[in-house]
Motif scaffolding. Structure first.
Motif, short mmCIF file in Angstrom:
data_model
loop_
_atom_site.label_atom_id
_atom_site.label_comp_id
_atom_site.label_asym_id
_atom_site.label_seq_id
_atom_site.Cartn_x
_atom_site.Cartn_y
_atom_site.Cartn_z
N ASP A 33 17.78 6.33 -11.69
CA ASP A 33 16.65 6.41 -11.65
C ASP A 33 16.05 6.14 -10.58
N TYR A 34 15.35 6.80 -9.54
CA TYR A 34 14.70 6.00 -7.99
C TYR A 34 13.29 5.65 -8.29
N SER A 35 12.78 6.04 -8.99
CA SER A 35 10.78 5.82 -9.06
C SER A 35 10.84 4.62 -9.76
N ILE A 92 1.17 -1.04 -0.15
CA ILE A 92 0.48 -0.26 -0.21
C ILE A 92 1.38 1.06 -0.04
N ASP A 93 0.23 1.93 -0.56
CA ASP A 93 1.41 3.12 -1.22
C ASP A 93 0.35 4.56 -1.39
N ARG A 94 0.66 5.82 -0.17
CA ARG A 94 -0.41 7.09 -0.90
C ARG A 94 0.46 7.21 -2.52
N MET A 116 24.59 5.28 1.16
CA MET A 116 24.34 4.10 0.35
C MET A 116 22.77 3.38 1.60
N SER A 117 22.09 4.15 1.37
CA SER A 117 21.21 2.67 1.84
C SER A 117 20.60 1.67 0.95
N LEU A 118 20.52 2.23 -0.28
CA LEU A 118 19.66 1.20 -0.88
C LEU A 118 20.82 -0.15 -1.03
N GLY A 125 14.59 -0.22 6.16
CA GLY A 125 14.76 1.11 4.95
C GLY A 125 15.06 2.21 6.46
N ASP A 126 14.39 3.27 5.60
CA ASP A 126 14.14 4.58 6.54
C ASP A 126 13.78 4.20 7.49
N SER A 127 12.72 3.43 7.93
CA SER A 127 12.66 3.94 9.14
C SER A 127 12.94 3.00 9.75
N SER A 169 6.54 8.47 -6.29
CA SER A 169 6.75 10.24 -6.29
C SER A 169 7.75 10.43 -5.44
N LYS A 170 8.79 10.06 -5.54
CA LYS A 170 10.16 9.85 -4.97
C LYS A 170 11.42 10.13 -5.77
N ASP A 171 11.63 12.03 -5.98
CA ASP A 171 12.26 11.84 -7.56
C ASP A 171 13.67 12.08 -7.49
N ILE A 221 28.73 15.08 -5.82
CA ILE A 221 28.02 15.34 -6.97
C ILE A 221 27.68 14.10 -7.84
N TYR A 222 26.51 13.51 -8.49
CA TYR A 222 26.67 12.75 -9.16
C TYR A 222 26.61 12.99 -11.24
N PRO A 223 27.57 12.86 -11.43
CA PRO A 223 27.30 13.58 -12.64
C PRO A 223 26.36 11.93 -13.93
N GLU A 281 -3.79 6.13 1.27
CA GLU A 281 -2.62 6.56 2.33
C GLU A 281 -3.48 5.38 3.68
N VAL A 282 -2.29 4.57 4.58
CA VAL A 282 -2.40 4.30 5.94
C VAL A 282 -2.69 5.42 6.96
N ILE A 283 -3.77 5.11 7.29
CA ILE A 283 -4.22 6.44 8.93
C ILE A 283 -3.72 5.79 9.90
N ALA A 306 20.07 8.32 -7.10
CA ALA A 306 20.98 7.67 -5.66
C ALA A 306 21.85 6.80 -6.79
N VAL A 307 23.16 7.03 -5.88
CA VAL A 307 24.41 5.94 -6.59
C VAL A 307 24.10 4.80 -5.27
N THR A 308 24.44 3.31 -5.89
CA THR A 308 24.59 2.78 -5.49
C THR A 308 25.49 1.40 -6.04
C1 FAD Z 1 17.90 14.09 -1.70
C2 FAD Z 1 18.82 12.22 -1.83
C3 FAD Z 1 19.92 11.40 -2.38
C4 FAD Z 1 19.73 10.30 -2.04
N1 FAD Z 1 21.08 9.98 -2.51
C5 FAD Z 1 21.48 8.19 -2.22
C6 FAD Z 1 22.27 7.41 -3.14
O1 FAD Z 1 23.03 7.98 -3.62
N2 FAD Z 1 22.29 6.33 -2.64
C7 FAD Z 1 21.52 5.40 -1.46
O2 FAD Z 1 21.81 5.12 -1.52
N3 FAD Z 1 20.61 6.06 -0.88
C8 FAD Z 1 20.41 7.58 -1.25
N4 FAD Z 1 19.58 8.08 -0.61
C9 FAD Z 1 18.46 7.35 0.86
C10 FAD Z 1 17.34 6.92 -0.01
O3 FAD Z 1 16.98 7.89 -0.89
C11 FAD Z 1 16.31 6.29 1.09
O4 FAD Z 1 16.92 5.83 2.07
C12 FAD Z 1 16.02 4.84 0.15
O5 FAD Z 1 15.04 5.64 -0.48
C13 FAD Z 1 14.51 4.97 1.68
O6 FAD Z 1 13.40 3.59 1.17
P1 FAD Z 1 12.56 3.44 2.27
O7 FAD Z 1 11.77 2.73 1.02
O8 FAD Z 1 12.45 2.91 2.73
O9 FAD Z 1 11.75 5.22 1.67
P2 FAD Z 1 11.22 5.78 0.41
O10 FAD Z 1 11.68 5.39 -0.56
O11 FAD Z 1 10.55 7.29 1.51
O12 FAD Z 1 9.28 5.10 0.26
C14 FAD Z 1 8.26 5.35 1.77
C15 FAD Z 1 7.34 5.20 0.88
O13 FAD Z 1 6.34 4.93 1.49
C16 FAD Z 1 4.78 5.78 1.14
N5 FAD Z 1 4.34 6.32 2.98
C17 FAD Z 1 5.08 7.09 3.30
N6 FAD Z 1 3.71 7.17 4.29
C18 FAD Z 1 2.54 6.71 4.21
C19 FAD Z 1 1.34 6.27 4.39
N7 FAD Z 1 0.89 6.58 5.87
N8 FAD Z 1 0.42 5.31 3.62
C20 FAD Z 1 0.77 5.22 2.44
N9 FAD Z 1 2.52 4.93 2.29
C21 FAD Z 1 2.73 6.15 3.25
C22 FAD Z 1 5.80 6.87 0.61
O14 FAD Z 1 4.71 7.41 -0.29
C23 FAD Z 1 6.68 5.72 0.49
O15 FAD Z 1 6.90 5.50 -1.19
C24 FAD Z 1 18.83 10.14 -0.62
C25 FAD Z 1 18.00 10.31 -0.23
C26 FAD Z 1 17.53 11.52 -0.70
C27 FAD Z 1 16.37 12.12 -0.19
#
Ligand code: FAD
Length: 377
Positions: A88-90, A28-30, A260-262, A248-250, A34-36, A179-181, A104-106, A39-41
């Motif tokens: 291209d992340y998305s 489920i994703d709201r 290097m999160s990916l 992930g980020d959570s 959309s994340k634009d 810088i990411y060429p 959207e998860v509430i 990312a380097v990996t």
């Molecule tokens: C500018 C920038 C540059 C970066 N560069 C790098 C890089 O070079 N190399 C690298 O490895 N990492 C990089 N990162 C980090 C990397 O992008 C993140 O660590 C990674 O995207 C985390 O993935 P995720 O799936 O945990 O979170 P996200 O990609 O944020 O995905 C979370 C998803 O949950 C959805 N969501 C949130 N709340 C709700 C809700 N209530 N209900 C339903 N859906 C919901 C969102 O819409 C989103 O799609 C960069 C980050 C940024 C911002």
């Protein structure tokens, strides 16, 4: 009842879903895709998923990594093949997993995920909702990553940089930049880091000192629109709460120095998927993942302390660390190991550094974090 409900279809959610082949999964994703961000990996992170995942995703490949500072020190690490790529992340997330319920998860708790229109039952809830889902976790009293990065970035036109390399910059803003060429352009960005709760200020990409250094390096003055985003950082202690898991980020899953999160998410999602599959078959407990996580953090403790200590230092010291690293003549292989980072931190320097090479202030800081780390887990 689903086996697994995944909240978020970013890299963490998409990866986990794709690895749970034998289970009944809902993602489920709201606002999917959309994340634009660029990312380097490592190339193997993209190709390791499937050839379909890599389709049209790789914007550039790199065989080099370059570190520089505003003092003009440059260190280039060359590898014998292209091992990094800019994605291209998305598109990558969509290619890995496309079957997403747009809602959207509430809230969620127990076995229930609640959206505006539906109540979804699942045996496991995977919270992969990144920084956007922090209010969901806060409502469930789930610990949030301790640090927030405030990032500003823009596209550069025709930067005169080495297209075989991506660049990391030390001593910029209150931490660093990149810088990411790619193609005929490139992305340039900077990060400020804050302890959670502090007031956030985004780096000003026009700051004289930084811009001078970037101009010197890139020959590019013009940039596109400046985008500003936040991004959490710092491992949380607990990733399993009853039948909820964080990925992930959570969970703040990122390298404390290189990001290097990916790469990290890709590795961890495979482990988590195996544990979830076993749990659904009732052959193991979900808390096995918590145990794995604890051992993992414990194994990379030195690396995490070093990361925390470095970004805590004044900018001048960070810049001097680049100078120091240059003097130490660290081998490309060591740097690669450090970026991969999942194993214990080891340096195979050509001229191994002695403890007195490091500024006392840095050693004391690392020591301070080291003691603190004994109480992390
Ligand atoms: C500018 C920038 C540059 C970066 N560069 C790098 C890089 O070079 N190399 C690298 O490895 N990492 C990089 N990162 C980090 C990397 O992008 C993140 O660590 C990674 O995207 C985390 O993935 P995720 O799936 O945990 O979170 P996200 O990609 O944020 O995905 C979370 C998803 O949950 C959805 N969501 C949130 N709340 C709700 C809700 N209530 N209900 C339903 N859906 C919901 C969102 O819409 C989103 O799609 C960069 C980050 C940024 C911002």
């Amino acid at each position: 009842m689903y086996d697994v409900a995944i909240i978020g279809a970013g890299f963490a959610g998409a990866n986990l879903a794709s690895k749970l082949e034998n289970l009944d999964v809902i993602v489920i994703d709201r606002s999917p895709g959309s994340k634009d961000v660029s990312a380097v990996t490592f190339i193997d992170v993209v190709e390791g998923n499937s050839s379909a995942a890599a389709d049209g995703v790789i914007k550039s490949t790199y065989s080099k990594f370059t570190l520089f500072n505003t003092l003009g020190d440059i260190i280039e690490y060359s590898f014998d093949q292209e091992i990094f790529c800019l994605v291209d992340y998305s598109k990558l997330c969509k290619n890995i997993w496309n079957d997403v319920v747009n809602a959207e998860v509430i809230s969620y708790s127990g076995n229930l995920v609640v959206t505006k229109d539906e109540k979804i039952k699942a045996r496991v809830i995977a919270d992969c909702s990144g920084i956007g889902g922090e209010s969901l976790r806060a409502a469930n009293k789930i610990q949030l990553p301790p640090v927030i990065n405030a990032l500003a970035f823009q596209q550069l036109k025709n930067p005169e940089v080495n297209k075989d390399s991506f660049y990391l910059i030390m001593g910029f803003a209150n931490f660093g930049g990149w810088i990411y060429p790619h193609g005929r352009g490139g992305e340039f960005g900077m990060a400020n880091r804050f302890k959670r709760g502090a007031e956030l200020t985004f780096p000003d990409l026009q700051m004289a000192k930084e811009l001078e250094a970037v101009k010197r390096f890139t020959g590019s003055e013009e940039g596109g629109e400046v985008l500003k985003v936040t991004y959490p950082y710092g491992f949380v202690k607990k990733v399993v709460y009853g039948n909820t898991v964080l990925l992930g980020d959570s969970a703040g899953l990122t390298h404390p120095v290189y990001g290097m999160s990916l790469h990290y998410i890709s590795h961890m999602s495979a482990i988590l998927a195996t544990i979830i599959e076993e749990y659904i078959k009732s052959t193991t407990k979900l808390s096995d993942y918590q145990r794995y996580w604890r051992n993992f953090i414990s194994g990379i403790r030195t690396m995490v302390c070093r990361g925390y200590a470095i970004w805590d230092m004044p900018l001048e010291i960070q810049e001097n660390l680049v100078r120091l690293q240059k003097r130490m003549d660290i081998s490309p292989r060591s740097i690669l190991e450090d970026i991969r980072g999942l194993r214990k931190y080891d340096v195979y320097a050509k001229n191994p550094p002695s403890i007195t090479d490091y500024p006392v202030k840095l050693l004391l800081k690392v020591l301070f974090y080291w003691f603190k780390s004994l109480f992390w887990i």
